[in-house]
Design an enzyme around this catalytic site. Structure first.
Site, PDB file in Angstrom:
ATOM      1  N   LYS A  22       0.841  -1.217   0.000  1.00  0.00           N
ATOM      2  CA  LYS A  22       0.000   0.000   0.000  1.00  0.00           C
ATOM      3  C   LYS A  22       0.869   1.258   0.000  1.00  0.00           C
ATOM      4  O   LYS A  22       0.682   2.162  -0.811  1.00  0.00           O
ATOM      5  CB  LYS A  22      -0.912   0.002   1.235  1.00  0.00           C
ATOM      6  CG  LYS A  22      -1.568   1.359   1.499  1.00  0.00           C
ATOM      7  CD  LYS A  22      -2.485   1.324   2.691  1.00  0.00           C
ATOM      8  CE  LYS A  22      -1.933   1.896   3.960  1.00  0.00           C
ATOM      9  NZ  LYS A  22      -1.656   3.335   3.974  1.00  0.00           N
ATOM     10  N   ASN A  23       1.823   1.307   0.912  1.00  0.00           N
ATOM     11  CA  ASN A  23       2.569   2.559   1.075  1.00  0.00           C
ATOM     12  C   ASN A  23       3.529   2.837  -0.068  1.00  0.00           C
ATOM     13  O   ASN A  23       4.034   3.950  -0.201  1.00  0.00           O
ATOM     14  CB  ASN A  23       3.317   2.561   2.416  1.00  0.00           C
ATOM     15  CG  ASN A  23       2.360   2.728   3.578  1.00  0.00           C
ATOM     16  OD1 ASN A  23       1.158   2.941   3.371  1.00  0.00           O
ATOM     17  ND2 ASN A  23       2.861   2.623   4.795  1.00  0.00           N
ATOM     18  N   CYS A 116      -5.235   7.794   9.204  1.00  0.00           N
ATOM     19  CA  CYS A 116      -5.485   7.248  10.533  1.00  0.00           C
ATOM     20  C   CYS A 116      -5.242   8.274  11.618  1.00  0.00           C
ATOM     21  O   CYS A 116      -4.337   9.100  11.523  1.00  0.00           O
ATOM     22  CB  CYS A 116      -4.595   6.037  10.769  1.00  0.00           C
ATOM     23  SG  CYS A 116      -5.116   4.634   9.804  1.00  0.00           S
ATOM     24  N   ARG A 121       0.021  14.602  13.172  1.00  0.00           N
ATOM     25  CA  ARG A 121       0.323  14.470  11.746  1.00  0.00           C
ATOM     26  C   ARG A 121       0.340  15.802  10.991  1.00  0.00           C
ATOM     27  O   ARG A 121      -0.389  15.989   9.997  1.00  0.00           O
ATOM     28  CB  ARG A 121      -0.618  13.465  11.079  1.00  0.00           C
ATOM     29  CG  ARG A 121      -0.674  12.142  11.814  1.00  0.00           C
ATOM     30  CD  ARG A 121      -1.323  11.054  11.034  1.00  0.00           C
ATOM     31  NE  ARG A 121      -0.427  10.415  10.099  1.00  0.00           N
ATOM     32  CZ  ARG A 121      -0.764   9.381   9.332  1.00  0.00           C
ATOM     33  NH1 ARG A 121      -1.960   8.876   9.407  1.00  0.00           N
ATOM     34  NH2 ARG A 121       0.097   8.843   8.497  1.00  0.00           N
ATOM     35  N   PRO A 122       1.155  16.755  11.437  1.00  0.00           N
ATOM     36  CA  PRO A 122       1.256  18.022  10.698  1.00  0.00           C
ATOM     37  C   PRO A 122       1.936  17.807   9.344  1.00  0.00           C
ATOM     38  O   PRO A 122       2.535  16.759   9.113  1.00  0.00           O
ATOM     39  CB  PRO A 122       2.147  18.887  11.603  1.00  0.00           C
ATOM     40  CG  PRO A 122       2.931  17.925  12.416  1.00  0.00           C
ATOM     41  CD  PRO A 122       2.093  16.682  12.558  1.00  0.00           C
ATOM     42  N   ASP A 305       4.171   0.918  12.127  1.00  0.00           N
ATOM     43  CA  ASP A 305       2.923   0.330  11.632  1.00  0.00           C
ATOM     44  C   ASP A 305       2.669  -1.065  12.201  1.00  0.00           C
ATOM     45  O   ASP A 305       1.548  -1.580  12.094  1.00  0.00           O
ATOM     46  CB  ASP A 305       2.936   0.258  10.102  1.00  0.00           C
ATOM     47  CG  ASP A 305       2.707   1.629   9.480  1.00  0.00           C
ATOM     48  OD1 ASP A 305       2.578   2.603  10.236  1.00  0.00           O
ATOM     49  OD2 ASP A 305       2.670   1.719   8.243  1.00  0.00           O
ATOM     50  N   ARG A 397      -8.817  -0.477   4.222  1.00  0.00           N
ATOM     51  CA  ARG A 397      -7.996   0.583   3.621  1.00  0.00           C
ATOM     52  C   ARG A 397      -6.622   0.058   3.207  1.00  0.00           C
ATOM     53  O   ARG A 397      -6.000   0.605   2.296  1.00  0.00           O
ATOM     54  CB  ARG A 397      -7.814   1.737   4.619  1.00  0.00           C
ATOM     55  CG  ARG A 397      -9.066   2.567   4.841  1.00  0.00           C
ATOM     56  CD  ARG A 397      -8.729   3.867   5.508  1.00  0.00           C
ATOM     57  NE  ARG A 397      -7.455   4.351   5.010  1.00  0.00           N
ATOM     58  CZ  ARG A 397      -6.517   4.921   5.760  1.00  0.00           C
ATOM     59  NH1 ARG A 397      -6.710   5.110   7.027  1.00  0.00           N
ATOM     60  NH2 ARG A 397      -5.388   5.328   5.219  1.00  0.00           N
TER      61      ARG A 397
HETATM   62  C1  UD1 Z   1       4.045   7.106   6.342  1.00  0.00           C
HETATM   63  C2  UD1 Z   1       3.251   5.834   6.194  1.00  0.00           C
HETATM   64  C3  UD1 Z   1       2.787   5.330   7.555  1.00  0.00           C
HETATM   65  C4  UD1 Z   1       4.003   5.147   8.464  1.00  0.00           C
HETATM   66  C5  UD1 Z   1       4.809   6.439   8.526  1.00  0.00           C
HETATM   67  C6  UD1 Z   1       6.103   6.291   9.307  1.00  0.00           C
HETATM   68  C7  UD1 Z   1       2.169   6.063   4.059  1.00  0.00           C
HETATM   69  C8  UD1 Z   1       0.901   6.235   3.314  1.00  0.00           C
HETATM   70  N1  UD1 Z   1       2.078   6.114   5.375  1.00  0.00           N
HETATM   71  O1  UD1 Z   1       3.181   8.076   6.916  1.00  0.00           O
HETATM   72  O2  UD1 Z   1       2.144   4.091   7.366  1.00  0.00           O
HETATM   73  O3  UD1 Z   1       3.557   4.840   9.773  1.00  0.00           O
HETATM   74  O4  UD1 Z   1       5.173   6.849   7.189  1.00  0.00           O
HETATM   75  O5  UD1 Z   1       6.874   5.276   8.791  1.00  0.00           O
HETATM   76  O6  UD1 Z   1       3.216   5.814   3.484  1.00  0.00           O
HETATM   77  N2  UD1 Z   1       5.726  14.963  10.703  1.00  0.00           N
HETATM   78  C9  UD1 Z   1       5.800  16.302  10.997  1.00  0.00           C
HETATM   79  N3  UD1 Z   1       5.689  17.205   9.966  1.00  0.00           N
HETATM   80  C10 UD1 Z   1       5.535  16.806   8.676  1.00  0.00           C
HETATM   81  C11 UD1 Z   1       5.453  15.429   8.386  1.00  0.00           C
HETATM   82  C12 UD1 Z   1       5.559  14.521   9.425  1.00  0.00           C
HETATM   83  O7  UD1 Z   1       5.938  16.697  12.151  1.00  0.00           O
HETATM   84  O8  UD1 Z   1       5.432  17.673   7.787  1.00  0.00           O
HETATM   85  C13 UD1 Z   1       5.826  13.966  11.804  1.00  0.00           C
HETATM   86  C14 UD1 Z   1       4.538  13.154  11.966  1.00  0.00           C
HETATM   87  O9  UD1 Z   1       3.607  13.831  12.768  1.00  0.00           O
HETATM   88  C15 UD1 Z   1       5.062  11.894  12.629  1.00  0.00           C
HETATM   89  C16 UD1 Z   1       6.439  11.727  11.994  1.00  0.00           C
HETATM   90  O10 UD1 Z   1       6.790  13.009  11.469  1.00  0.00           O
HETATM   91  O11 UD1 Z   1       5.191  12.073  14.004  1.00  0.00           O
HETATM   92  C17 UD1 Z   1       6.474  10.693  10.884  1.00  0.00           C
HETATM   93  O12 UD1 Z   1       5.552  11.034   9.885  1.00  0.00           O
HETATM   94  P1  UD1 Z   1       5.778  10.661   8.353  1.00  0.00           P
HETATM   95  O13 UD1 Z   1       7.078   9.931   8.216  1.00  0.00           O
HETATM   96  O14 UD1 Z   1       5.551  11.858   7.536  1.00  0.00           O
HETATM   97  O15 UD1 Z   1       4.607   9.639   8.108  1.00  0.00           O
HETATM   98  P2  UD1 Z   1       3.591   9.614   6.895  1.00  0.00           P
HETATM   99  O16 UD1 Z   1       4.297   9.907   5.630  1.00  0.00           O
HETATM  100  O17 UD1 Z   1       2.379  10.372   7.252  1.00  0.00           O
END
Ligand code: UD1
Length: 416
Positions: A22-23, A116, A121-122, A305, A397
């Protein structure tokens, strides 16, 4: 069908085909917008998040078909469109359309992303990066608006190796003017796969798999075919479940173990015997879980995950265990549900102590996110009697059919 009814399993035995990731597929789908013509993506999982992504593409007049796990995407007649909140809030990866749309049309109007409920998740890292590449971004009433005369290469250090932000910034840089150097990027397998796909489309990305990416902007990209990798989280779900249930199973579709080595290491520590065969992973265990102290982390550490599944499995360990969650603030929603089955925990900020030797009793539990939902199904296999997991749309999902997979492993499970 809103509920999965699962009965106690004495053993796991059989073969299961591990679906496509998926990812990985979600950013790859977003990246096809950067090309032209028709692309075929093989081993596409038939999951809800892919369906929503297809609906988002349809808004931009992009034609898609999905048959026998082959996703055809035709971007020949793509035209600019605003993407509505009703769709973007259905999945986190809608945010990955920001960069491709900006690169193609110089503007974007996209509802905020959903996904989720596992923390704040900013998306500040995505936005800051795009701003450095000469995009003016604005957020009002849950709509993200962006505009640029031309994406321009830059040098930047990510404040955290966010997977999504790394993906967006790579997609912004591949056709930007000049070179981009991204430092402190994520190194997850999904990033490597996206870079490989983009390079096959004609992009010029160096440093793939390291924490510094050098991206030489090219004028245009062409369409190209791609074969998706197996889903390391789905594979990890069954691999970890095997620690707590006597098992003799084979996971097919895992031709290369690189991306799942971290989970194999944890499963082995828990007492599972894993052998890499030609076309599959052969997994055997006596179902006796060894306790331990674990933590999640950025790749190649243990993936966040799979935190929920690991918690479930550790309720069966011979002593107490701990897990520290290092990525998200709110990954512990499973604890309340597991308490309904008789499990017991002590949560202290980001660390949970899991009481071992716990006998679980079937009950009604409720999925509140994708990974937690799948872990509750595994908890049902470990519980006496019958467990009803409600709200299973979350699981759909990301898991093509968890009931089919677990039936293939000989368990008593069905949709009701
Ligand atoms: C992706 C994966 C998710 C996985 C995560 C971490 C997908 C669709 N989802 O989510 O399954 O759990 O990677 O391996 O691929 N953060 C910020 N600012 C930002 C972006 C992120 O503070 O602009 C923080 C998030 O709140 C979180 C951390 O960084 O605490 C990791 O987030 P991120 O690596 O971005 O995860 P996703 O890409 O949302």
């Amino acid at each position: 069908m809103k509920t999965i009814c699962v009965k106690n399993a004495e053993k796991l035995q059989g073969n299961v085909w591990i679906q496509g990731s998926k990812n990985t597929i979600l950013p790859v789908i977003a990246a096809t917008l950067l090309g032209d013509g028709i692309s075929y993506i093989h081993n596409c999982p038939m999951i809800e998040d892919v369906e929503v992504m297809r609906q988002l593409l349809a808004c931009m007049n992009v034609t898609t078909t999905l048959e026998n796990h082959v996703l055809m995407i035709d971007v020949s007649h793509a035209r600019y469109a605003k993407l509505p909140c009703e769709l973007t809030t259905k999945l986190r990866s809608s945010v990955l359309l920001l960069a491709p749309i900006l690169a193609k049309w110089g503007r974007v109007e996209l509802g905020v992303p959903g996904g989720c409920n596992i923390g704040l998740r900013p998306i500040d890292i995505h936005l800051k990066g795009l701003e450095k590449m000469q995009v003016t971004m604005h957020e009002e009433n849950c709509v993200l608006t962006g505009e640029t005369k031309r994406l321009v290469g830059t040098v930047m250090q990510l404040r955290f190796p966010s997977v999504g932000a790394t993906e967006n910034l790579i997609m912004a840089a591949v056709t930007a003017h000049g070179n981009t150097i991204l430092r402190g990027v994520a190194k997850e397998p999904e990033i490597v796969e996206l870079c490989n796909y983009l390079n096959a489309m004609g992009a010029h990305i160096e440093g793939v798999g390291t924490d510094v990416l050098i991206i030489h902007g090219v004028v245009s990209l062409h369409s190209c075919d791609y074969c998706n990798v197996y889903d390391r989280i789905v594979a990890g779900t069954y691999l970890l479940a095997a620690a707590a249930i006597k098992s003799d199973i084979r996971l097919y579709g895992i031709t290369d173990i690189t991306y799942i080595k971290n989970v194999i290491k944890t499963a082995t520590d828990l007492g599972v015997n894993v052998i890499k065969m030609d076309q599959c992973l052969w997994i055997r265990s006596y179902g006796q879980v060894r306790e331990g102290d674990f933590k999640t982390g950025i790749y190649p550490n243990f993936p966040t995950d799979l935190l929920s599944v690991l918690i479930v499995v550790l309720t069966q360990a011979d002593k107490n265990s701990t897990i520290k969650e290092m990525i998200f603030e709110n990954r512990f929603s499973i604890l309340t549900e597991l308490e309904k089955l008789g499990a017991s925990f002590v949560l202290d900020k980001e660390q949970v102590l899991i009481k071992g030797m716990c006998s679980l009793d079937g009950n009604d539990v409720c999925a509140t996110d994708l990974r937690q939902g799948a872990a509750l199904v595994i908890a049902g296999l470990l519980s006496r009697g019958e467990t009803n997991v409600k709200n299973i749309s979350y699981i759909a999902r990301g898991y093509e059919d968890i009931v089919r997979d677990l039936k293939d492993l000989g368990t008593d499970i069905e949709y009701v």
